[in-house]
Design a protein around this motif. Structure first.
Motif, short mmCIF file in Angstrom:
data_model
loop_
_atom_site.label_atom_id
_atom_site.label_comp_id
_atom_site.label_asym_id
_atom_site.label_seq_id
_atom_site.Cartn_x
_atom_site.Cartn_y
_atom_site.Cartn_z
N ALA A 268 0.27 -0.89 -0.15
CA ALA A 268 0.06 0.49 -0.34
C ALA A 268 0.64 1.37 -0.28
CB ALA A 268 -0.77 0.45 1.32
N VAL A 269 0.28 2.51 -0.73
CA VAL A 269 1.38 3.02 -0.94
C VAL A 269 0.13 4.52 -0.62
CG1 VAL A 269 2.61 5.23 -2.15
CG2 VAL A 269 2.64 2.88 -2.46
N HIS A 270 0.86 5.86 0.01
CA HIS A 270 -0.16 6.57 0.93
C HIS A 270 0.70 8.00 0.21
CE1 HIS A 270 -2.41 9.96 3.75
NE2 HIS A 270 -2.57 9.98 2.67
N ILE A 271 0.01 8.68 -0.71
CA ILE A 271 0.26 10.14 -1.64
C ILE A 271 -0.29 10.77 -0.97
CG2 ILE A 271 1.30 11.18 -3.38
CD1 ILE A 271 1.64 7.94 -5.11
N SER A 272 0.29 12.27 -0.12
CA SER A 272 -0.11 13.19 0.01
C SER A 272 0.52 14.10 -0.41
CB SER A 272 -0.56 13.29 1.96
OG SER A 272 -1.00 14.17 2.48
N ALA A 273 -0.12 14.95 -1.13
CA ALA A 273 0.11 16.39 -1.59
C ALA A 273 0.12 17.51 -0.11
CB ALA A 273 -0.81 16.46 -2.73
N ASP B 216 -5.12 15.16 -10.18
CA ASP B 216 -4.37 15.81 -11.73
C ASP B 216 -4.34 14.34 -12.31
OD1 ASP B 216 -3.19 17.62 -13.36
OD2 ASP B 216 -1.48 15.58 -13.33
N LEU B 217 -5.38 14.35 -12.96
CA LEU B 217 -5.30 13.54 -13.93
C LEU B 217 -3.62 12.41 -15.01
CD1 LEU B 217 -8.89 14.16 -16.29
CD2 LEU B 217 -8.58 12.72 -14.14
N ALA B 218 -3.07 13.82 -14.94
CA ALA B 218 -2.07 13.58 -15.60
C ALA B 218 -1.33 12.65 -14.22
CB ALA B 218 -1.10 14.87 -15.87
N LEU C 18 -2.47 10.84 -12.00
CA LEU C 18 -2.69 9.71 -11.58
C LEU C 18 -2.95 8.79 -12.60
CD1 LEU C 18 -6.85 10.41 -10.76
CD2 LEU C 18 -4.84 9.91 -9.35
N GLY C 19 -2.69 9.60 -14.54
CA GLY C 19 -2.19 8.05 -16.00
C GLY C 19 -0.69 7.42 -15.26
N GLU C 20 0.23 8.35 -14.40
CA GLU C 20 1.18 8.05 -14.46
C GLU C 20 1.59 7.00 -13.53
OE1 GLU C 20 4.95 10.18 -13.65
OE2 GLU C 20 3.44 12.82 -13.52
N LEU C 21 0.27 7.18 -12.09
CA LEU C 21 -0.06 6.17 -11.56
C LEU C 21 -0.30 4.51 -12.07
CD1 LEU C 21 -1.63 7.38 -8.16
CD2 LEU C 21 1.01 7.05 -8.90
N ALA C 22 -1.09 5.09 -12.85
CA ALA C 22 -1.87 3.82 -13.95
C ALA C 22 -0.58 2.92 -14.71
CB ALA C 22 -2.93 4.16 -14.37
N ASN C 23 0.59 4.02 -15.01
CA ASN C 23 1.25 2.97 -16.04
C ASN C 23 2.23 2.85 -15.76
OD1 ASN C 23 0.27 4.50 -18.35
ND2 ASN C 23 1.47 6.10 -17.78
N LEU C 24 2.43 2.71 -13.70
CA LEU C 24 3.46 1.95 -13.04
C LEU C 24 2.74 0.91 -13.03
CD1 LEU C 24 4.84 4.62 -10.99
CD2 LEU C 24 5.82 3.70 -12.67
N GLY C 25 1.78 0.49 -13.21
CA GLY C 25 0.50 -0.68 -12.61
C GLY C 25 0.10 -0.81 -11.53
#
Length: 231
Positions: free
Chosen positions: A92-97, A159-161, A163-170
């Protein structure tokens, strides 16, 4: 024992005149605030891989005994299994801006005010390595499985970009607004379910300065004997 200890602690604070309110704590009302899990006397300036019991006495004395209700615990397991398509172990990862921005201002590091995905990616790699080493003591198959653990992410970044990067990492982002999730599991408070899911992880990577990350790291360390890092 956790409830009794914290009630007595609150009474002591009230008796010492340290509270703005004179009311005696009510035995039948029990509220846990995240500030209880912040370090009281940090032994190091920044602790990433080691959570010292001396820094988190409230958690190790009381909080570690406060488990999620069975319904929440079971639903958390069902949701993450639904999202990942399996019931195997995961990270699990929690990323808090917001926590990242607050710490950057506190430390006067303007170039580090935004979450750096590469930092989290590297930390996930280190955590996977530790999990794989532990699993490898049993057999080679377990070590291979640990190196390929799925990753679930909770974040306040919309930010969709990104979130897209997260998806690209699988990596799989926890999204409770998803229609299928709502219909199948009902509506849950996101932060509550995030923490319930994070507490089930074999390893955890969070954001330094975030109360949610701190408590999830403490739970994974204590309940799962899993490796953790705070970025």
């Amino acid at each position: 024992s956790a409830q009794t200890g914290l009630i007595e602690q609150a009474r002591h604070i009230s008796a010492a005149g340290l509270s703005k309110h004179d009311a005696v704590p009510e035995d039948q009302v029990f509220c846990i605030d995240h500030t209880l899990y912040r370090p009281e006397h940090p032994t190091t300036k920044h602790s990433t891989t080691h959570l010292d019991p001396r820094d988190h006495t409230a958690f190790f004395k009381h909080g570690r005994h406060l488990h999620f209700a069975p319904e929440i615990h079971e639903t958390a397991g069902e949701i993450v299994a639904h999202l990942l398509g399996h019931k195997h172990s995961f990270l699990a990862v929690h990323i808090s801006a917001s926590a990242r921005a607050s710490e950057c201002k506190l430390l006067d590091e303007p170039d580090r005010c935004e979450a750096n995905l590469l930092d989290y990616q590297r930390a996930v790699g280190r955590v996977k390595h530790v999990v794989a080493q532990t699993a490898g003591r049993k057999n080679r198959e377990n070590r291979h499985a640990a190196k390929n653990l799925s990753v679930v992410v909770s974040t306040d970044i919309k930010d969709l970009a990104f979130l897209g990067e997260l998806a690209n990492l699988g990596w799989t982002v926890l999204d409770y607004d998803d229609l299928e999730i709502r219909e199948r599991f009902g509506r849950w408070d996101p932060q509550l379910m995030d923490q319930a899911i994070e507490s089930r992880a074999s390893g955890f990577v969070g954001t330094r300065g975030s109360a949610q990350s701190t408590i999830s790291a403490l739970r994974v360390r204590t309940w799962r004997s899993g490796p953790t890092e705070l970025i």
